[in-house]
Design a protein around this motif. Structure first.
Motif, PDB file in Angstrom:
ATOM      1  N   GLU A 262     -15.738 -40.405 -14.407  1.00 14.87           N
ATOM      2  CA  GLU A 262     -16.135 -38.657 -14.594  1.00 14.87           C
ATOM      3  C   GLU A 262     -16.153 -38.287 -13.557  1.00 14.87           C
ATOM      4  O   GLU A 262     -16.375 -37.169 -12.823  1.00 14.87           O
ATOM      5  CB  GLU A 262     -17.339 -38.886 -15.797  1.00 14.87           C
ATOM      6  CG  GLU A 262     -18.209 -37.566 -15.529  1.00 14.87           C
ATOM      7  CD  GLU A 262     -18.992 -37.224 -16.877  1.00 14.87           C
ATOM      8  OE1 GLU A 262     -19.862 -36.139 -17.244  1.00 14.87           O
ATOM      9  OE2 GLU A 262     -19.574 -38.587 -17.812  1.00 14.87           O
ATOM     10  N   GLU A 263     -17.315 -38.924 -12.306  1.00 19.89           N
ATOM     11  CA  GLU A 263     -17.798 -38.714 -11.233  1.00 19.89           C
ATOM     12  C   GLU A 263     -16.765 -38.595 -10.220  1.00 19.89           C
ATOM     13  O   GLU A 263     -16.485 -37.958  -9.317  1.00 19.89           O
ATOM     14  CB  GLU A 263     -18.491 -39.645 -10.708  1.00 19.89           C
ATOM     15  CG  GLU A 263     -19.916 -39.821 -11.574  1.00 19.89           C
ATOM     16  CD  GLU A 263     -20.884 -41.022 -10.796  1.00 19.89           C
ATOM     17  OE1 GLU A 263     -21.815 -41.625 -11.529  1.00 19.89           O
ATOM     18  OE2 GLU A 263     -20.198 -41.879 -10.661  1.00 19.89           O
ATOM     19  N   ILE A 264     -15.681 -39.032 -10.439  1.00 15.43           N
ATOM     20  CA  ILE A 264     -14.388 -39.219  -9.497  1.00 15.43           C
ATOM     21  C   ILE A 264     -13.352 -37.891  -9.953  1.00 15.43           C
ATOM     22  O   ILE A 264     -13.140 -36.746  -8.805  1.00 15.43           O
ATOM     23  CB  ILE A 264     -13.654 -40.476  -9.452  1.00 15.43           C
ATOM     24  CG1 ILE A 264     -14.274 -41.995  -9.180  1.00 15.43           C
ATOM     25  CG2 ILE A 264     -11.898 -40.129  -9.091  1.00 15.43           C
ATOM     26  CD1 ILE A 264     -14.051 -42.057  -7.985  1.00 15.43           C
ATOM     27  N   VAL A 265     -13.501 -37.577 -11.062  1.00 17.12           N
ATOM     28  CA  VAL A 265     -12.656 -36.365 -11.456  1.00 17.12           C
ATOM     29  C   VAL A 265     -13.467 -34.522 -11.131  1.00 17.12           C
ATOM     30  O   VAL A 265     -13.022 -34.199 -10.868  1.00 17.12           O
ATOM     31  CB  VAL A 265     -12.109 -36.142 -13.311  1.00 17.12           C
ATOM     32  CG1 VAL A 265     -11.377 -34.888 -13.428  1.00 17.12           C
ATOM     33  CG2 VAL A 265     -11.144 -37.788 -12.906  1.00 17.12           C
ATOM     34  N   SER A 266     -14.800 -35.511 -11.493  1.00 21.95           N
ATOM     35  CA  SER A 266     -15.614 -34.209 -11.322  1.00 21.95           C
ATOM     36  C   SER A 266     -15.778 -33.387 -10.239  1.00 21.95           C
ATOM     37  O   SER A 266     -16.594 -32.646  -9.677  1.00 21.95           O
ATOM     38  CB  SER A 266     -17.154 -34.299 -12.870  1.00 21.95           C
ATOM     39  OG  SER A 266     -16.391 -34.393 -14.108  1.00 21.95           O
ATOM     40  N   VAL A 267     -16.851 -34.263  -9.351  1.00 23.05           N
ATOM     41  CA  VAL A 267     -16.937 -34.570  -8.120  1.00 23.05           C
ATOM     42  C   VAL A 267     -16.202 -35.421  -7.023  1.00 23.05           C
ATOM     43  O   VAL A 267     -16.773 -36.747  -6.086  1.00 23.05           O
ATOM     44  CB  VAL A 267     -18.342 -34.645  -8.562  1.00 23.05           C
ATOM     45  CG1 VAL A 267     -19.592 -34.602  -7.008  1.00 23.05           C
ATOM     46  CG2 VAL A 267     -19.168 -34.409  -8.903  1.00 23.05           C
ATOM     47  N   PHE A 276      -5.587 -36.174  -5.484  1.00 24.24           N
ATOM     48  CA  PHE A 276      -6.161 -37.301  -6.205  1.00 24.24           C
ATOM     49  C   PHE A 276      -5.664 -36.707  -8.047  1.00 24.24           C
ATOM     50  O   PHE A 276      -5.368 -37.003  -8.629  1.00 24.24           O
ATOM     51  CB  PHE A 276      -6.482 -38.429  -6.166  1.00 24.24           C
ATOM     52  CG  PHE A 276      -5.069 -39.590  -5.429  1.00 24.24           C
ATOM     53  CD1 PHE A 276      -4.442 -40.001  -5.948  1.00 24.24           C
ATOM     54  CD2 PHE A 276      -6.452 -39.806  -3.852  1.00 24.24           C
ATOM     55  CE1 PHE A 276      -3.509 -41.004  -5.250  1.00 24.24           C
ATOM     56  CE2 PHE A 276      -5.166 -41.157  -3.599  1.00 24.24           C
ATOM     57  CZ  PHE A 276      -4.034 -41.845  -4.082  1.00 24.24           C
ATOM     58  N   VAL A 277      -7.028 -36.531  -7.778  1.00 25.48           N
ATOM     59  CA  VAL A 277      -7.263 -35.774  -9.347  1.00 25.48           C
ATOM     60  C   VAL A 277      -7.890 -34.633  -9.188  1.00 25.48           C
ATOM     61  O   VAL A 277      -7.545 -34.038 -11.302  1.00 25.48           O
ATOM     62  CB  VAL A 277      -9.048 -36.420  -9.303  1.00 25.48           C
ATOM     63  CG1 VAL A 277      -9.695 -37.364  -8.888  1.00 25.48           C
ATOM     64  CG2 VAL A 277      -9.340 -34.960  -8.637  1.00 25.48           C
ATOM     65  N   ARG A 278      -6.512 -33.429  -8.765  1.00 23.27           N
ATOM     66  CA  ARG A 278      -6.688 -32.166  -9.139  1.00 23.27           C
ATOM     67  C   ARG A 278      -5.600 -31.320 -10.589  1.00 23.27           C
ATOM     68  O   ARG A 278      -5.683 -30.643 -10.854  1.00 23.27           O
ATOM     69  CB  ARG A 278      -5.917 -31.228  -7.997  1.00 23.27           C
ATOM     70  CG  ARG A 278      -4.287 -31.768  -7.504  1.00 23.27           C
ATOM     71  CD  ARG A 278      -3.468 -31.079  -6.373  1.00 23.27           C
ATOM     72  NE  ARG A 278      -2.038 -31.306  -5.644  1.00 23.27           N
ATOM     73  CZ  ARG A 278      -1.290 -30.833  -6.532  1.00 23.27           C
ATOM     74  NH1 ARG A 278      -0.920 -29.820  -7.322  1.00 23.27           N
ATOM     75  NH2 ARG A 278      -0.046 -30.908  -5.917  1.00 23.27           N
ATOM     76  N   ASP A 279      -4.433 -32.203 -11.173  1.00 24.08           N
ATOM     77  CA  ASP A 279      -4.246 -32.209 -11.971  1.00 24.08           C
ATOM     78  C   ASP A 279      -4.534 -33.366 -13.305  1.00 24.08           C
ATOM     79  O   ASP A 279      -3.859 -32.853 -14.685  1.00 24.08           O
ATOM     80  CB  ASP A 279      -2.730 -32.552 -11.722  1.00 24.08           C
ATOM     81  CG  ASP A 279      -1.634 -32.134 -11.179  1.00 24.08           C
ATOM     82  OD1 ASP A 279      -1.983 -30.870 -10.282  1.00 24.08           O
ATOM     83  OD2 ASP A 279      -0.725 -32.500 -10.188  1.00 24.08           O
ATOM     84  N   VAL A 280      -5.617 -33.527 -12.828  1.00 23.21           N
ATOM     85  CA  VAL A 280      -6.423 -34.375 -13.868  1.00 23.21           C
ATOM     86  C   VAL A 280      -7.178 -33.337 -15.135  1.00 23.21           C
ATOM     87  O   VAL A 280      -8.181 -32.750 -13.891  1.00 23.21           O
ATOM     88  CB  VAL A 280      -6.795 -35.655 -13.822  1.00 23.21           C
ATOM     89  CG1 VAL A 280      -7.684 -35.916 -14.624  1.00 23.21           C
ATOM     90  CG2 VAL A 280      -6.261 -36.808 -13.475  1.00 23.21           C
ATOM     91  N   SER A 281      -6.781 -33.276 -16.154  1.00 26.45           N
ATOM     92  CA  SER A 281      -7.510 -32.384 -16.938  1.00 26.45           C
ATOM     93  C   SER A 281      -9.596 -33.234 -16.711  1.00 26.45           C
ATOM     94  O   SER A 281      -9.079 -33.967 -17.631  1.00 26.45           O
ATOM     95  CB  SER A 281      -7.329 -32.223 -18.787  1.00 26.45           C
ATOM     96  OG  SER A 281      -8.094 -31.657 -18.840  1.00 26.45           O
ATOM     97  N   SER A 282     -10.469 -32.469 -17.053  1.00 26.03           N
ATOM     98  CA  SER A 282     -11.298 -32.908 -17.511  1.00 26.03           C
ATOM     99  C   SER A 282     -12.266 -33.576 -18.816  1.00 26.03           C
ATOM    100  O   SER A 282     -12.660 -34.587 -18.835  1.00 26.03           O
ATOM    101  CB  SER A 282     -13.134 -32.465 -16.546  1.00 26.03           C
ATOM    102  OG  SER A 282     -12.802 -31.078 -17.912  1.00 26.03           O
TER     103      SER A 282
END
Length: 402
Positions: A262-267, A276-282
């Protein structure tokens, strides 16, 4: 989605692995690369000036017992070098690695051999199976090296084969199996020695996408049962998010961000991680506990039916979450059930007839939770692995237009 057995005793996780200030420099002038004149220079600058390749650069982290710690990065980031240094297949240029508080970089060769035989197991991408041995013999091989009695090691091997879902394949040779099945054999061999720690270096990267997802699901299932400490190396973000309790992202020999999925994707810590994470849905990584609220419609068994009826009147509700004295979710108690107990002059709710409560695990992703919440006519309970009620999610909290 689950209702786990309630436990009265909770054990606090301890660090099983502590990596401290690890450096690995290949080539010339390795010691000079660690000097104050070079510690702030980039990998490229060090290589151009000294002819030395800095594969690891002041890497430090801690891994709790039972945690799946995923190290993710592109080719050349240092992740596989790190995996090998953790069990001294490569020697660090500087720094230390502690397992359960013991510095294995100080071990003698004999201590190191014993450590590898008894405390850790490694699973590689290429399976490393013995082609002339059948599955059962391959899985038992690590125990054979330990000198374990044949009957005992074959029994342990059979249990490990069952754990990875290969019962019935004991008499086959590796060449008679698919790549995914061979990887299961490799995993079973690692599990058979009952190690404290599993180190898995891109074990599924050679498999086709469908088999890879199946192996990921298998590992999640095994981990939920065995609670092994796992260091998992991958270049695949989706794999990291699916498997990891914690993720470390590496670039040029350094950890540039460490945190929960969650931290990697959100912040994300910088533009590199953001890419890396721009296409990952939260919704894939934000967990139920992040959106739950404290349940005000909850009552303990000891409080009694009249207290339950009073709370129902106050909240203008006809059901409450019923929990035991140690906060385990028992189900939902209805107004009718509470009235029945009150008319019989019961002092507690221990004898209450309950209806099943809809619940989700606190670490379920929002993606998994949304449908459950949407279909439920009542608040959805959020429980931990021991069935303790932590909170609730109401439909209007997630689906305000419903």
């Amino acid at each position: 989605m689950l209702l786990s057995r309630c436990a009265n005793v909770m054990v606090e996780a301890e660090h099983q692995i502590d990596a401290k200030n690890l450096w690995k420099v290949f080539g010339q002038n390795t010691e000079l690369a660690l000097s104050p004149d070079y510690t702030d220079k980039t990998r490229t600058e060090i290589q151009e000036e000294l002819g030395a390749l800095t594969a690891l650069r002041d890497v430090s982290f801690s891994i709790a017992q039972g945690e799946v710690y995923v190290v993710m990065g592109l080719s050349g980031s240092g992740k596989s070098t790190l995996a090998r240094i953790l069990i001294r297949l490569l020697e660090p240029t500087s720094g230390s690695v502690l397992f359960n508080g013991e510095d294995i970089t100080a071990y003698s060769q004999q201590q190191l051999i014993e450590f590898r035989r008894t405390s850790v197991a490694m699973v590689f991408q290429n399976y490393a199976l013995l082609p002339h041995r059948r599955v059962l013999e391959n899985v038992a091989y690590g125990l054979e090296i330990r000198g374990i009695d044949k009957a005992e090691r074959l029994k342990a091997a059979e249990q490990a084969i069952e754990t990875v879902g290969l019962s019935g394949w004991e008499r086959y040779y590796p060449r008679e199996m698919s790549g995914g099945m061979q990887q299961r054999v490799g995993l079973a061999r690692a599990l058979a020695v009952n190690p404290d720690v599993l180190i898995m270096d891109e074990p599924f990267s050679g498999l086709d996408p469908l088999i890879r997802r199946q192996m990921q699901d298998e590992l999640v299932s095994i981990e939920s049962e065995l609670h092994k400490t796992i260091v998992f190396i991958t270049h695949d973000l989706n794999e990291a998010l699916k498997l990891g309790n914690k993720i470390a992202i590496m670039r040029d020999g350094e950890i540039i961000q460490e945190g929960t999925p969650e931290e990697i994707v959100s912040v994300p810590s910088d533009d590199y991680v953001s890419e890396f994470v721009r296409d990952v849905s939260s919704t894939r990584v934000i967990q139920a506990r992040a959106v739950m609220k404290e349940p005000d419609d909850m009552i303990y068994e000891r409080q009694g039916p009249r207290a339950a009826l009073h709370l129902m009147d106050t909240l203008k509700m006809d059901t409450l979450f019923l929990v035991s004295d140690d906060s385990c979710l028992k189900g939902l108690i209805t107004r009718r059930a509470a009235q029945s107990l009150a008319s019989n002059n019961e002092d507690t709710l221990n004898a209450a007839r309950v209806i099943k409560a809809v619940s989700v695990a606190h670490d379920d992703s929002l993606e998994d939770v949304l449908q459950t919440v949407a279909e439920s006519t009542r608040p959805v309970g959020v429980v931990d692995a021991d069935g303790i009620l932590l909170g609730e999610i109401r439909k209007n909290d997630l689906l305000p237009d419903e």
